[in-house]
Structure formats: C-alpha cells, structure tokens
Design a protein around this motif. Structure first.
Motif, PDB file in Angstrom:
ATOM      1  N   THR A   1       4.154  -2.213  -2.085  1.00  0.00           N
ATOM      2  CA  THR A   1       4.559  -3.299  -2.990  1.00  0.00           C
ATOM      3  C   THR A   1       3.628  -4.507  -2.926  1.00  0.00           C
ATOM      4  N   VAL A   2       2.742  -4.538  -1.940  1.00  0.00           N
ATOM      5  CA  VAL A   2       1.708  -5.564  -1.811  1.00  0.00           C
ATOM      6  C   VAL A   2       2.329  -6.968  -1.810  1.00  0.00           C
ATOM      7  N   GLN A   3       3.299  -7.149  -0.912  1.00  0.00           N
ATOM      8  CA  GLN A   3       3.887  -8.462  -0.673  1.00  0.00           C
ATOM      9  C   GLN A   3       3.297  -9.068   0.594  1.00  0.00           C
ATOM     10  N   VAL A   4       3.308 -10.373   0.677  1.00  0.00           N
ATOM     11  CA  VAL A   4       2.944 -11.092   1.897  1.00  0.00           C
ATOM     12  C   VAL A   4       4.150 -11.931   2.286  1.00  0.00           C
ATOM     13  N   GLY A   5       4.824 -11.526   3.344  1.00  0.00           N
ATOM     14  CA  GLY A   5       6.011 -12.249   3.779  1.00  0.00           C
ATOM     15  C   GLY A   5       5.665 -13.532   4.517  1.00  0.00           C
TER      16      GLY A   5
ATOM     17  N   SER B   1      -7.763  -4.926   0.423  1.00  0.00           N
ATOM     18  CA  SER B   1      -8.436  -3.959  -0.442  1.00  0.00           C
ATOM     19  C   SER B   1      -7.476  -3.194  -1.337  1.00  0.00           C
ATOM     20  N   VAL B   2      -6.183  -3.445  -1.210  1.00  0.00           N
ATOM     21  CA  VAL B   2      -5.183  -2.628  -1.903  1.00  0.00           C
ATOM     22  C   VAL B   2      -4.431  -3.459  -2.935  1.00  0.00           C
ATOM     23  N   LEU B   3      -4.263  -2.880  -4.114  1.00  0.00           N
ATOM     24  CA  LEU B   3      -3.404  -3.467  -5.142  1.00  0.00           C
ATOM     25  C   LEU B   3      -2.566  -2.355  -5.740  1.00  0.00           C
TER      26      LEU B   3
ATOM     27  N   ARG C   1       0.090  -6.173  -8.914  1.00  0.00           N
ATOM     28  CA  ARG C   1       0.525  -6.785  -7.656  1.00  0.00           C
ATOM     29  C   ARG C   1      -0.684  -6.885  -6.723  1.00  0.00           C
ATOM     30  N   TYR C   2      -1.216  -8.075  -6.586  1.00  0.00           N
ATOM     31  CA  TYR C   2      -2.342  -8.327  -5.689  1.00  0.00           C
ATOM     32  C   TYR C   2      -2.313  -9.793  -5.288  1.00  0.00           C
ATOM     33  N   PRO C   3      -2.256 -10.097  -3.993  1.00  0.00           N
ATOM     34  CA  PRO C   3      -2.075 -11.493  -3.571  1.00  0.00           C
ATOM     35  C   PRO C   3      -3.262 -12.390  -3.863  1.00  0.00           C
ATOM     36  N   GLY C   4      -4.388 -11.816  -4.266  1.00  0.00           N
ATOM     37  CA  GLY C   4      -5.525 -12.636  -4.653  1.00  0.00           C
ATOM     38  C   GLY C   4      -5.392 -13.241  -6.033  1.00  0.00           C
TER      39      GLY C   4
END
Length: 371
Positions: A150-154, A297-299, A275-278
């Motif tokens: 899910t490419v979340q940053v908690g 490196s992952v989205l 979904r990509y935190p960048g």
C-alpha cells in the motif's frame, strides 16, 4: 568504520570490513567450510551462523544500519519470524501496524494462535488506535518503514516512542526503504528486519534476511535461529556482502526512477490512483520528506478500467519483468495477489524501479498506455 560523519556511500563500501583483509585480500574471501579446527569448544560452525563468511556479513549489516550487531538469516521470513519469536512468548500480545508483506500476514494468521500469541492490526499512522489496542500482555510493536504493497509511511518516530513509553519491544521491517533511505535505530527501534533477497543484495540471485539491534537482543534472535536451523549459507553471505558495496548507488538510482514513473502516471488520464510518498499529493509525503533520504523504489497504482485494464497494462510493458519481488537492478511489475492481501483492490499494480534510464522506463509506460 564507525565515524558518524562518514557518508553512506563510503560506509557501504568499507563499513564492517577488516583492515587489512585476510592474506591481504581487498575482498573478504568465501569460507564455505562447515568444520573448523579450534583449541576450545567455540569453533566456528555453519549451522550456528559463526562461519567466518557469515560473521563478516553480520559486521557489514550492523555497520549499515548503525547497530551494535546483526544476525544474517536464510530468508526475510526467517528474519521476521525469528525476531518475533525473540520477543513474544505464549500468552503475549502484539500490536502490528500496517498492511504487511504477504508472508508476514500469513505467518500471523496461520501460526500466531497455535504459538499462544494474540495480535491486533492497527493503522500505522494513528497513535490513538495503538493506545486502544494495548493489553496487559502486550509485549511488542511491529511496523514497516514503507508498507507493502500500500506504500504508506506511518508515524515511525511516534511508533518507536510509543513502544518505549509502554515497555514494548519495537520491531520494524525496513526492506522497502533500506538504510540508504531510513535507519530506524536512529529514532529508537529495537530490532530492524530485512528481506535481503530484495534491495540489500539487489541482483535477483539469492535468498537472505537480516536482523540488526543491540547485542543482547540479537543474541536472543540468534538463539531462535539456531533452534530452527535458519542460518544463511556462506556462499549467499559472500554474494550479499558483495551486493552491499553498490547499495547506495543502486537505491539512489531506483528512487529517482520510481519518482519519474510516479510523476508520469499521476498525470496520465488512464491512471486512477498512484501511491508513492515522493508525490506531494501522497497523504504521508510530509513524514517521508522529513525523515527519509529519498522516497524508495516501490510504488503502486490503479489504472482506469479495473482488473482487466491492470492485466492488459502489465502485459504491454516491455522493460519491467512481470515478477513478484522488488529491489532488483531490473525493474519488476506485478499484480498484487488477492490471496496475500484480501483487502487490497484487485486492480492494484506494484512497480519496483530498477536502475535503467528513467526516460526509457517512462517511455515504456507511455507505449503500454497507448500514447
């Protein structure tokens, strides 16, 4: 090499390396032997993870994560399960924050109950949910630096603090970020786990795992590994140590490629969600920008048209391999398996950027989308 001022690129090449090397060799040699002569009962032994090649790799891994020591394992799942076994006993409760890698999720659903463990899955960014999940026998807190898929940053800094305030062991899976992007020990995590099969090795040719932490905690992890026979083969340890030399270079290129692809997809009319935190529009962009050196490196993304459109897009791509892994020098793309992640939309695609030229990757996505 432990100077905190040393840049990561230099640390990746020299950290944990003996100087001078064995017999003057710049490259630490491969010790494939299982039996070593010694005057005492403490001779190196391959099953115990004390073969010289195994020990050499552990020094390297500890240096990269900024830990006292490390344990190398036969796989990423061996790393995460040994870490959990080292902090949980029968009757204990685990707070697990995130939507986890499929293997970790299956381990908890299929084995936690028979081991006498209970657990609650909570939002990695909601401290109130963590507090509600606390029980008298809560012993540990597990999260991921970047959730997969899910490419979340908690709230990573808050999670480490929460665990410390409540006397919990804090564990984090740092596979998607790598220590190039984030070093969890610096914010207070006790144990950091990796599937070293992925970016740490980076070349799609071994299975390995790693756990880093204090000497006392890693000794408990090693006790579990010895009991289950989960030591890493010395030849795999040799290859992984070699892969670590180029970790910083590979990950920085992968991060740049992922950002380029994410920006292209986010602006494309045939893509419903990226979904990509960048990306500034990602809900966790602020956390990632504050704590990370790069965005990974992952989205993951969803095309317009649902599952059939996702299948068509994956098959139309020419550069990425359709393969269920990540962190390799080759770009990889996969439909997320419903069996591993039943709550994930069936049209979700995960893309792991390799080290190809970013313009070529973007052009490949453009042709796959019919541009």
């Amino acid at each position: 090499m432990s100077d905190k001022r040393t840049r990561f690129e230099t640390l990746a090449v020299h950290g944990g390396e003996p100087r001078p090397g064995a017999h003057g060799s710049v490259v630490f040699p491969l010790f494939q032997g299982t039996v070593f002569e010694a005057d005492s009962g403490d001779a190196p032994y391959i099953r115990l993870g004390t073969n010289p090649s195994q020990r050499h790799l552990e020094h390297r891994l500890a240096a990269l994560e900024g830990a006292e020591t490390a344990a190398a394992t036969a796989s990423g799942m061996a790393a995460i399960t040994a870490a959990l076994h080292s902090v949980l006993g029968a009757g204990d409760h685990l707070i697990a924050a995130g939507v986890f890698h499929g293997g970790t999720g299956r381990f908890l659903t299929e084995h936690a109950a028979r081991l006498g463990w209970t657990y609650d899955l909570v939002d990695p960014g909601d401290p109130d949910a963590w507090r509600r999940a606390l029980r008298p026998r809560t012993a540990a807190f597990l999260t991921e630096t970047i959730t997969n898929p899910t490419v979340q940053v908690g709230d990573l800094v808050g999670a480490a603090r929460f665990a410390r305030e409540h006397g919990l062991a804090s564990l984090i899976d740092n596979t998607l970020a790598t220590p190039v992007v984030f070093r969890p020990h610096t914010v207070g995590f006790d144990l950091v786990c990796h599937s070293a099969t992925k970016a740490l090795n980076g070349h799609s040719d071994i299975a390995a795992g790693a756990v880093t932490g204090s000497r006392a905690r890693i000794e408990r992890v090693r006790s579990v590994l010895r009991a289950y026979g989960s030591a890493l083969d010395p030849h795999a340890a040799f290859l992984l140590s070699r892969g670590l030399k180029t970790l910083a270079l590979r990950v920085r290129q992968q991060n740049a490629n992922a950002l380029a692809v994410a920006r292209f997809l986010a602006a494309h009319e045939a893509i419903e969600q990226v979904r990509y935190p960048g990306l500034a529009a990602h809900p966790d962009h602020g956390r990632a920008a504050a704590w990370f050196d790069g965005f990974g490196s992952v989205l993951s993304f969803r095309p317009v048209g649902g599952a059939s459109a996702a299948d068509t897009l994956v098959k139309a791509l020419r550069l990425p391999y359709a393969a269920a892994s990540l962190g390799s020098v080759e770009s990889l793309v996969t439909r997320v398996e419903a069996d591993d992640h039943p709550d994930i939309p069936d049209d979700l695609i995960r893309f792991s950027a390799g080290i190809e030229a970013p313009d070529d990757l973007v052009a490949d996505f453009a042709q796959a989308l019919g541009d």
